[in-house]
Design a protein around this motif. Structure first.
Motif, mmCIF file in Angstrom:
data_model
loop_
_atom_site.group_PDB
_atom_site.id
_atom_site.type_symbol
_atom_site.label_atom_id
_atom_site.label_comp_id
_atom_site.label_asym_id
_atom_site.label_seq_id
_atom_site.Cartn_x
_atom_site.Cartn_y
_atom_site.Cartn_z
ATOM 1 N N GLY A 101 -9.285 -33.810 -38.192
ATOM 2 C CA GLY A 101 -10.515 -33.658 -38.976
ATOM 3 C C GLY A 101 -10.256 -34.140 -40.398
ATOM 4 N N PRO A 102 -11.215 -33.937 -41.307
ATOM 5 C CA PRO A 102 -11.002 -34.365 -42.695
ATOM 6 C C PRO A 102 -9.709 -33.812 -43.287
ATOM 7 C CG PRO A 102 -13.262 -33.625 -42.381
ATOM 8 C CD PRO A 102 -12.563 -33.379 -41.082
ATOM 9 N N GLY A 130 -6.897 -32.954 -41.690
ATOM 10 C CA GLY A 130 -5.766 -33.641 -41.065
ATOM 11 C C GLY A 130 -5.644 -35.087 -41.532
ATOM 12 N N ARG A 144 -6.288 -33.010 -30.087
ATOM 13 C CA ARG A 144 -6.601 -32.622 -28.698
ATOM 14 C C ARG A 144 -7.669 -33.534 -28.079
ATOM 15 N NH1 ARG A 144 -8.814 -26.708 -29.186
ATOM 16 N NH2 ARG A 144 -9.162 -26.812 -26.955
ATOM 17 N N GLY A 145 -8.525 -34.096 -28.921
ATOM 18 C CA GLY A 145 -9.656 -34.863 -28.413
ATOM 19 C C GLY A 145 -9.347 -36.337 -28.241
ATOM 20 N N PHE A 191 -14.672 -31.300 -31.574
ATOM 21 C CA PHE A 191 -13.308 -31.755 -31.284
ATOM 22 C C PHE A 191 -13.263 -33.251 -30.979
ATOM 23 C CE2 PHE A 191 -12.297 -27.281 -29.420
ATOM 24 C CZ PHE A 191 -12.157 -26.782 -30.694
ATOM 25 N N ALA A 241 -14.985 -32.199 -36.826
ATOM 26 C CA ALA A 241 -16.397 -31.797 -36.774
ATOM 27 C C ALA A 241 -17.255 -32.668 -37.690
ATOM 28 C CB ALA A 241 -16.512 -30.333 -37.169
ATOM 29 N N GLY A 278 -22.602 -36.089 -42.719
ATOM 30 C CA GLY A 278 -21.715 -36.710 -43.685
ATOM 31 C C GLY A 278 -22.140 -36.411 -45.100
ATOM 32 N N GLN A 314 -3.595 -34.595 -27.235
ATOM 33 C CA GLN A 314 -2.424 -33.729 -27.450
ATOM 34 C C GLN A 314 -2.885 -32.384 -27.995
ATOM 35 O OE1 GLN A 314 0.884 -34.424 -26.705
ATOM 36 N NE2 GLN A 314 -0.010 -36.165 -25.651
ATOM 37 N N VAL A 360 -2.330 -28.817 -28.951
ATOM 38 C CA VAL A 360 -1.176 -27.954 -29.236
ATOM 39 C C VAL A 360 -1.429 -26.586 -28.612
ATOM 40 C CG1 VAL A 360 0.067 -26.759 -31.096
ATOM 41 C CG2 VAL A 360 -0.468 -29.190 -31.304
ATOM 42 N N HIS A 383 -12.661 -24.716 -37.452
ATOM 43 C CA HIS A 383 -13.116 -23.339 -37.189
ATOM 44 C C HIS A 383 -13.446 -23.047 -35.736
ATOM 45 C CE1 HIS A 383 -16.895 -25.236 -36.936
ATOM 46 N NE2 HIS A 383 -17.324 -25.047 -38.171
ATOM 47 N N ILE A 415 -6.296 -21.471 -30.795
ATOM 48 C CA ILE A 415 -5.248 -21.401 -31.830
ATOM 49 C C ILE A 415 -5.240 -20.001 -32.472
ATOM 50 C CG2 ILE A 415 -4.655 -22.242 -34.169
ATOM 51 C CD1 ILE A 415 -3.612 -24.134 -32.015
ATOM 52 N N CYS A 420 -26.346 -26.457 -44.555
ATOM 53 C CA CYS A 420 -26.192 -27.798 -43.990
ATOM 54 C C CYS A 420 -27.549 -28.389 -43.601
ATOM 55 C CB CYS A 420 -25.256 -27.736 -42.783
ATOM 56 S SG CYS A 420 -24.844 -29.331 -42.113
ATOM 57 N N GLY A 478 -7.503 -26.416 -44.324
ATOM 58 C CA GLY A 478 -8.877 -26.795 -43.994
ATOM 59 C C GLY A 478 -9.755 -25.625 -43.628
ATOM 60 N N ALA A 503 -12.450 -29.789 -47.197
ATOM 61 C CA ALA A 503 -11.386 -29.817 -46.184
ATOM 62 C C ALA A 503 -10.407 -30.953 -46.501
ATOM 63 C CB ALA A 503 -11.984 -29.990 -44.789
#
Ligand SMILES: Cc1cc2nc3c(=O)[nH]c(=O)nc-3n(C[C@H](O)[C@H](O)[C@H](O)COP(=O)(O)OP(=O)(O)OC[C@H]3O[C@@H](n4cnc5c(N)ncnc54)[C@H](O)[C@@H]3O)c2cc1C
Length: 520
Positions: free
Chosen positions: A90-91, A93, A112-113, A140, A145, A151, A214, A216, A248, A253, A316, A490, A502
Motif C-alpha cells: 500500500g502507500p 509499503g 498477498r495480492g 488487497f 486500498a 486518490g 506472498q 505473510v 486496516h 495479521i 472520504c 501505516g 500512510a
C-alpha cells in the motif's frame, strides 16, 4: 525579481493561464511582457459568497529570474545491499520501499495480492459475480486500498513528514502536476493504477524485490527480535528489520499478533453508511442556484455534528463518484467510495459515520480483549451481508425513511453496481450507531438545505474507516516495544488515515529501520 501574491478570480478567468498572468501583471502594476514565469502555489475555491470565486496564491518571476527546478531523487542500485522486509505494498509499503532505496538499502516487498492489472479482473468478478477473493479485492493487492480509490490527497500530517515530497514522487510516477498546487488534490481511480505500477518499476529497476501472492502468515522471532517472516506458500524471508504495513483490513495479521502474545491495543473506529445524492443537488447546495457551470469541479462537502456524545461526520466524500464493494472475505458486505479524475459521474457519495469507542461496545464483545472492536466491526459487516440477501448486494434505505423509522418501498437509482436492496437498517447498524446517524442526518439537513432528502439513499455498511487495532511502537525509534526490529507502519498499525499520511509513515518507518540496522 520574485514576488508572491494572491488573486481572486471568477472560475472562468481562473481556468485560463493567460488571464491569470494578465491579472497578476495588473495587480503588480507592471507590463505583462515583463513576467518571465508564473508559479501557482495554491488554488482553492471560495464558495461562501453569492458568486463562487477561485483564490490563487502565486509567485511571479520578472527581471531575469525564473523558477528553480527541484531535481528528482537519485536512486542508487541496491541489488546487493542490506535487505529490509516490507509487508504490504500500500502507500506505506511503497513509500517505505522508495525511501530504503534512496538510502542504499534493498527493500523486499511481500504482497498477498496481485499486480494492479490482474487485480482488476478480481474487482470485476466481485462487482458482477459477487465473488470475493480474500487476497485480491478493493483493499488487497498492488498499491493497497488506495489504488482503486478517489486518490484524494488531503492530509493533516504536514508536521509528520515531507508531504510535498510525497506529492512530487507521485507526479514523477505519472500523477497530474496540479496535485502539487490544488488545495484539495486528487488523482482519480483511472490514473492511480498506472502511478502505482510506475512506482513498482522504479523500485525493481533499482534492485528492490517486489513479490506478489506472498501472504505473510507467521513471524520468525528469536529472543524478542524479529528475524524474518514466513508466507502462505511456505517461503521464508529473513532480514534485520521488518516493516509491517498491512493496512486496516488485514485481520489475519491482528489475529496472528494476538495469538503470538505480541502487544496490540484496541482502538476507536467510526462506522455507518455511504450516503448517495445526485451530484447536481450537491453542486446546487454548495455553489448556489447557478450550480457548477462549466468551470467549477464537482462540489464536495465536509460535515460534522455531535450526537448523543459521539461525533457523526462525513468521511472520504467522493464527488462524481461510485460506491464500491470493499469486502475482503466471504459473508461480509462493506461499502466505500471512489471516483475518476474527471469526477464526472452523476452521483455524489460520502461515508457518514459515527465514532465508536471500545467502552461503547456491548458487554459480549469484551471477551475478545484487544480484538473486541475488530469482532464488532466483523459482526456489523456480517449483518450487512445477511440484510443484503447473502451476496454483495448491499442493504439500503431512503434517507428520510430511515430517519422516520419505516422501510423503503422503493429505492433511488445508485452507482453501486452489485445492487442494493431495501432493508432494516436498524438491524444492520445496531442500536449504538443507528440513532446517532438519524440525528446526524436531520442536523446535516438543517446546515445544508436539500441534503436531507427522500431522493438520497443510505447504503451499508461503511466500516473500514480506520484500523480497529493499534500496534504500539516507541515514539522515538518507531520499533515495537516488545519485538525489536519490527516496525508497525501505516493505517493498519493505527498511525495513518489516508494515502498521504500512510506514505509519510512508511517513509518514517524506513528511516527508523535503517537507523536501527546501522546502530546494531
Ligand atoms: C475504496 C477506497 C477508497 C479510498 N479513498 C481514499 C482517498 O480518496 N484518499 C485517501 O487518502 N484514502 C483513501 N482510502 C484509504 C486509503 O486507501 C488508505 O488510508 C491507505 O491505502 C492506507 O495505506 P497503507 O499502506 O497503510 O495500507 P493499505 O493501503 O491497506 O495496504 C496494505 C497492503 O498490505 C497487503 N497485505 C495485507 N495483509 C498482508 C499479508 N498478510 N501479507 C502480505 N501483504 C499483506 C494488502 O494486500 C495491501 O496491499 C480509500 C480506501 C478504499 C478502500
Amino acid at each position: 525579481m520574485i514576488q508572491e501574491l494572491q488573486l481572486r478570480l471568477s472560475p472562468r478567468d481562473a481556468s485560463n493561464p493567460h488571464t491569470i498572468k494578465d491579472a497578476a501583471a495588473r495587480k503588480c502594476g507592471i507590463n505583462i511582457k515583463k513576467i518571465n514565469a508564473i508559479q501557482v502555489l495554491r488554488r482553492s475555491i471560495d464558495a461562501r459568497g453569492r458568486n463562487v470565486m477561485i483564490q490563487i496564491q502565486l509567485v511571479i518571476y520578472t527581471d531575469g529570474d525564473t523558477p528553480a527546478s527541484i531535481p528528482p531523487v537519485e536512486y542508487p542500485m541496491v541489488e546487493n545491499a542490506t535487505p529490509i522486509i516490507i509487508i504490504g505494498s500500500g502507500p506505506a509499503g511503497m513509500f517505505a520501499a522508495l525511501k530504503c532505496i534512496e538510502k542504499g538499502y534493498r527493500p523486499i516487498v511481500l504482497e498477498r495480492g496481485k499486480d494492479v492489472r490482474s487485480r482488476r479482473v478480481d474487482l470485476k468478478s466481485l462487482s458482477v459475480d459477487h465473488i470475493v477473493n480474500p487476497d485480491s479485492n478493493y483493499c488487497f493487492g498492488e498499491g493497497g486500498a488506495g489504488t482503486y480509490s478517489d486518490g484524494k490527497l488531503y492530509t493533516r500530517s504536514r508536521k509528520r513528514g515531507d508531504v510535498d515530497g510525497v506529492l512530487r514522487r507521485l507526479v514523477e510516477c505519472g500523477a497530474q502536476e496540479e496535485i502539487i498546487t490544488d488545495a484539495r488534490p486528487h488523482i482519480g481511480t483511472n490514473r492511480l493504477p498506472q502511478v502505482v505500477e510506475n512506482i513498482r518499476h522504479r523500485i525493481t529497476e533499482h534492485g528492490g524485490l517486489y513479490l506478489f501472492g506472498q501472504r505473510v502468515t507467521d513471524f520468525i522471532i528469536k529472543d524478542s527480535h524479529i528475524e524474518g517472516v514466513i508466507t502462505s506458500s511456505g517461503e521464508k524471508y529473513t532480514a534485520a528489520a521488518v516493516i509491517l504495513a498491512t493496512g486496516h483490513s488485514a485481520r489475519d495479521i491482528y489475529a496472528l499478533l494476538h495469538r503470538k502474545g505480541i502487544m496490540i491495543e484496541s482502538k476507536a473506529v467510526a462506522l455507518g453508511v455511504r450516503a448517495e445524492h445526485s451530484q447536481d443537488l450537491i453542486d446546487h447546495i454548495q455553489y448556489g442556484k447557478e450550480g457548477r457551470g462549466k468551470y467549477l469541479p464537482a462540489a464536495s462537502y465536509k460535515i460534522v455534528e455531535q450526537c448523543a456524545g459521539r461525533g457523526v461526520y462525513s468521511f472520504c466524500m467522493c464527488p462524481g463518484g461510485y460506491i464500491v464493494p470493499s469486502a475482503t472475505d466471504e459473508c461480509q458486505v462493506v461499502v466505500n467510495g471512489m471516483s475518476p479524475s474527471s469526477r464526472n459521474n452523476r452521483y455524489a457519495n460520502s461515508g457518514i459515520v459515527v465514532e465508536i469507542h471500545p467502552e461503547d461496545l456491548p458487554e459480549s464483545y469484551h471477551k475478545y480483549g484487544e480484538l473486541c472492536m475488530m469482532e464488532y466491526v466483523k459482526d456489523m459487516e456480517y449483518r450487512s451481508w445477511i440484510a443484503g440477501g447473502k451476496s454483495q448486494c448491499a442493504p439500503a434505505a431512503r434517507m428520510t425513511d430511515f430517519c422516520e423509522k419505516r422501510a423503503s418501498s422503493s429505492l433511488p437509482a445508485t452507482s453501486y453496481t452489485p445492487g442494493i436492496t431495501s432493508a432494516d437498517m436498524d438491524y444492520v447498524l445496531g442500536d449504538f450507531v443507528a440513532p446517532r446517524l438519524r440525528e446526524g442526518f436531520v442536523k446535516f439537513g438543517q446546515k445544508m438545505r436539500g441534503y436531507y432528502s427522500s431522493e438520497a439513499c443510505i447504503i451499508g455498511v461503511e466500516s473500514r474507516t480506520s484500523s480497529p487495532v493499534r500496534i504500539p511502537r516507541d515514539a522515538t525509534t518507531l520499533s515495537h516495544p516488545q519485538i525489536s526490529g519490527l516496525f508497525p507502519s501505516g493505517e493498519g498499525a493505527g498511525y495513518a488515515g489516508g494515502i498521504v499520511s500512510a506514505a509519510i509513515d512508511g517513509e518514517n518507518c524506513a528511516l527508523a529501520a535503517i537507523n536501527y540496522i546501522s546502530g546494531k
